[in-house]
Design an enzyme around this catalytic site. Sequence first.
Site, PDB file in Angstrom:
ATOM      1  N   GLU B  50       0.818  -1.216   0.000  1.00  0.00           N
ATOM      2  CA  GLU B  50       0.000   0.000   0.000  1.00  0.00           C
ATOM      3  C   GLU B  50       0.854   1.269   0.000  1.00  0.00           C
ATOM      4  O   GLU B  50       0.361   2.347  -0.319  1.00  0.00           O
ATOM      5  CB  GLU B  50      -0.968   0.009   1.187  1.00  0.00           C
ATOM      6  CG  GLU B  50      -0.300   0.051   2.542  1.00  0.00           C
ATOM      7  CD  GLU B  50      -1.304  -0.178   3.674  1.00  0.00           C
ATOM      8  OE1 GLU B  50      -2.468  -0.529   3.418  1.00  0.00           O
ATOM      9  OE2 GLU B  50      -0.891   0.002   4.846  1.00  0.00           O
ATOM     10  N   SER B  51       2.128   1.126   0.315  1.00  0.00           N
ATOM     11  CA  SER B  51       3.024   2.284   0.303  1.00  0.00           C
ATOM     12  C   SER B  51       3.333   2.745  -1.124  1.00  0.00           C
ATOM     13  O   SER B  51       3.954   3.786  -1.305  1.00  0.00           O
ATOM     14  CB  SER B  51       4.329   1.924   1.017  1.00  0.00           C
ATOM     15  OG  SER B  51       4.852   0.718   0.496  1.00  0.00           O
TER      16      SER B  51
END
Lengths: 251, 251, 268, 268
Positions: B50-51
């Site tokens: 998700e980064s």
Amino acid sequence: MTYTAEEMMTVTAARALAGRTSCFVGIGLPSTAANLARRLHAPGLVLIYESGAIGAKPSRLPLSIGDGELAETADAVVTVPEVFNYWLQPGRIDVGFLSAAQLDRFGNLNTTTIGADYRNPVVRLPGAGGAPEIAASCREVFLMLRHSRRAFVERVDFVTSVGYGDGPGHRERLGLRGRGPVLLVTDIGVLEPDPASCELTLTKIHPGRTAAEARAATGWELAVSGTLAETEPPTDEELDVLRRLVKGSEP
Amino acid sequence: MTYTAEEMMTVTAARALAGRTSCFVGIGLPSTAANLARRLHAPGLVLIYESGAIGAKPSRLPLSIGDGELAETADAVVTVPEVFNYWLQPGRIDVGFLSAAQLDRFGNLNTTTIGADYRNPVVRLPGAGGAPEIAASCREVFLMLRHSRRAFVERVDFVTSVGYGDGPGHRERLGLRGRGPVLLVTDIGVLEPDPASCELTLTKIHPGRTAAEARAATGWELAVSGTLAETEPPTDEELDVLRRLVKGSEP
Amino acid sequence: MAELVGLAEGVASLVRDGDTVALEGFTHLIPVRAGQEIIRQGRRDLTLVRMTPDIVYDQLIGAGCARRLVFSWGGNPGVGSLHRMRDAVQNGWPAPLELEEHSHAGMANRYVAGASGLPFAVLRGYAGTDLVAHTTSLATVTCPFTGEVLTAVPALRPDVTVIHAQRADREGNVQLWGLTGVQKEAVLAASRSLVTVEEVVDELEPLPDAVVLPGWVVTAVAVVPGGARPSYAQGYYDRDNRAYLEWDAVSRDRDTFSAWLSENVLVA
Amino acid sequence: MAELVGLAEGVASLVRDGDTVALEGFTHLIPVRAGQEIIRQGRRDLTLVRMTPDIVYDQLIGAGCARRLVFSWGGNPGVGSLHRMRDAVQNGWPAPLELEEHSHAGMANRYVAGASGLPFAVLRGYAGTDLVAHTTSLATVTCPFTGEVLTAVPALRPDVTVIHAQRADREGNVQLWGLTGVQKEAVLAASRSLVTVEEVVDELEPLPDAVVLPGWVVTAVAVVPGGARPSYAQGYYDRDNRAYLEWDAVSRDRDTFSAWLSENVLVA
């Protein structure tokens, strides 16, 4: 030095960019004017092209809004959705430059169709492009268009981009955040909106031109400022820089 | 070779990734399982963090979802809004890995608060993070959680992420596009949703464990498949690769 | 993973009669050769989508491939009008052309919505213009927090999007750089995608201002050196401004155009 | 153009009591030193916004700077809970802390709306979760084209956003690379912005995966080498994982924390 009507227009528009931080630029005269301003009195002017170049510093006039040099010289290169959503829409940009095939006394612009019937036009024009949102969201809009009864009409056949709509208060009712057109540079003079009526009014006349010529080339009853000033003619430096810019940009 | 319950869990989850194209990964056991799968039977598995790392190929287990190596080894690095809007939300990603502090028989997850009163919780947990949309939008969701009555509850105190809601048809009514949790790997066995009731049902038992243990560690009346199979124990190769992966990742 | 195909094969398998087809590339990396292959294969009844239809769209329209055009600015940049597009709109030659007309901001956001799996996008736009009366794919939406009324545009979801990129690797990962326009959104919004590239390389060395489309979201990649000419491919070749000027004469007259088409596209 | 300032000066002039303050940096480039300067200057009643409150937010909360926290995931990554945040929420020490809680997707889209000058953003999210009952800044919106009901979140418009970047040039143009998170949106959504950087250079050489924030949209830049420690700055230093582990013990107990704060932040 002698100069052309087009050079007078370009220099006048370039001068008006003094003190502005950022400018949303199209191709043609506006691009020439903005790049001229950067070389004269506004070296820090940030040029934003809808193709995604933020802070472009082209060494020559771009031949299209997507000219490769725009990306290569830009502070930041972003996607087209980002230009419109993060940069134009929030009203970050001081000046938007627009032109049109037709405009009316309130600076409403038509770049879509000529003729009464949209579905069956007399002339099909390119369309909206970025203009509607530039006209809506830039803090101020500068217009450049040669004077003619064909272009300066009582009523545009199609409102592609909104100036002052039908007059005072209309932009506010539409929720448009920018101030609207504050300057129209033509080959005869300069028009500015009347503070009360929002009607584009002849406020400056270029050297050697007359208000009568402007009236004759305007398709509505043109208002003329009581204090009609004369535009300063281009200085030798302005012409010299402009001509080197244009010459250096020929294919 | 002997192995730990955690190794059994990790290997079981890694095996389940066979044939999948892409996997949305968090940190901890899911990340270990996904990276193990890439080193065994799923070398082409696309790991999405998700980064903003799309197609990360870390040489060691990342210590946080923002570990620098994720960006350095990724096929593409994108912004956090883009990960959620362009990659997760449209349902492009095959498998989302999740865990929780509490889950119920329908695979609804709680990572927000323990206690009856949200405003005055007994325990404040980290919160939602990416989980609600991972649970909603990935084509399938894999869950990993150690069996315990504290975690496997009749009713979660807070629904942070939706499994099957209150049962059949609920995901459809909510407009959730992913299939929901299809696999829950615990330290005792494997649970899968019953096709009719959507209730998580014990379908596999790890070697040496029993359905009775699973029932005892489950806070609801645990359904057990009539054809309860035994999980294949980890092979020497699986353990060897897993241990080298974990060892090579120690700070 | 994207399949490496020949251009003819890629167009034949991905572009079908009646499809909604987007060819994107904002002045840079315009997939001209792919568009001409669509003409060569005689596709019909296409809904053509593109923010800035220019020369290759004029060719597609003049060749009779299109039934409908979804766009925001149609012209020959720096030169003037698209005569084939005008002829189709004003005179229905060679076939009538329906127009669905938006602003750049609207089109860009329609692709963003499509790429995001949303049915619509919200923007500040169109208010007060005559587009509101003539463009059916426009609506308003009210902010549930402030009550403000904004403009909504529906997502664009092409059956197939075609773009041109500088290069790809052997797994079909695609890399483009410079002005990358709306290509990522156009590919992610589409059901299928075809990417023509200047070259295939073993390793995609990271570059500034580069966009990478992973092979698993691209359907097919075809190697077509010069595939964007007469537009440009940064790092490979410059814009052929003369060709844009020359197109004005070629396209002005139906017979000149038809002759040009047979000699330069249909036989090639 | 952004002004080059000292950190203390920048915080003093840009961060005011009662402000809504966002410190962003998604696991990478977390503006820790700037956050500690806010503590040092004794700011109070702040609404702290951050997708992933971690150590520095635990410190701000424990030091009593915050009245409200707007967030989507609050924890010590890879370690466990934030004890100061827990103590504030569960026991109101040193002050009660209101929570406004979202998902990552919701927070990211709230920044996007703020950066875009829109009052809200639309997404698929939250449906069926208990966040709907407890988070007031959530609503639904209906697609005017399909009738589909989606989730709406209000724009985030911080009074000031603080980020850390690798470098800036002398005109205040800021460059960050690697995982760039939501920093561009957070800066563009804010009324004012403060960027701490590892160094100021004469020329920002373009780099892969780099984001540049032009100086004219940044309020102030302060040179703070190591300003993101114990998080990392790609190309400058790695994440200090030990510090994250050690924070667990430091923050568990009020007195230990208070002592740590006086020795390491207040006096510094």
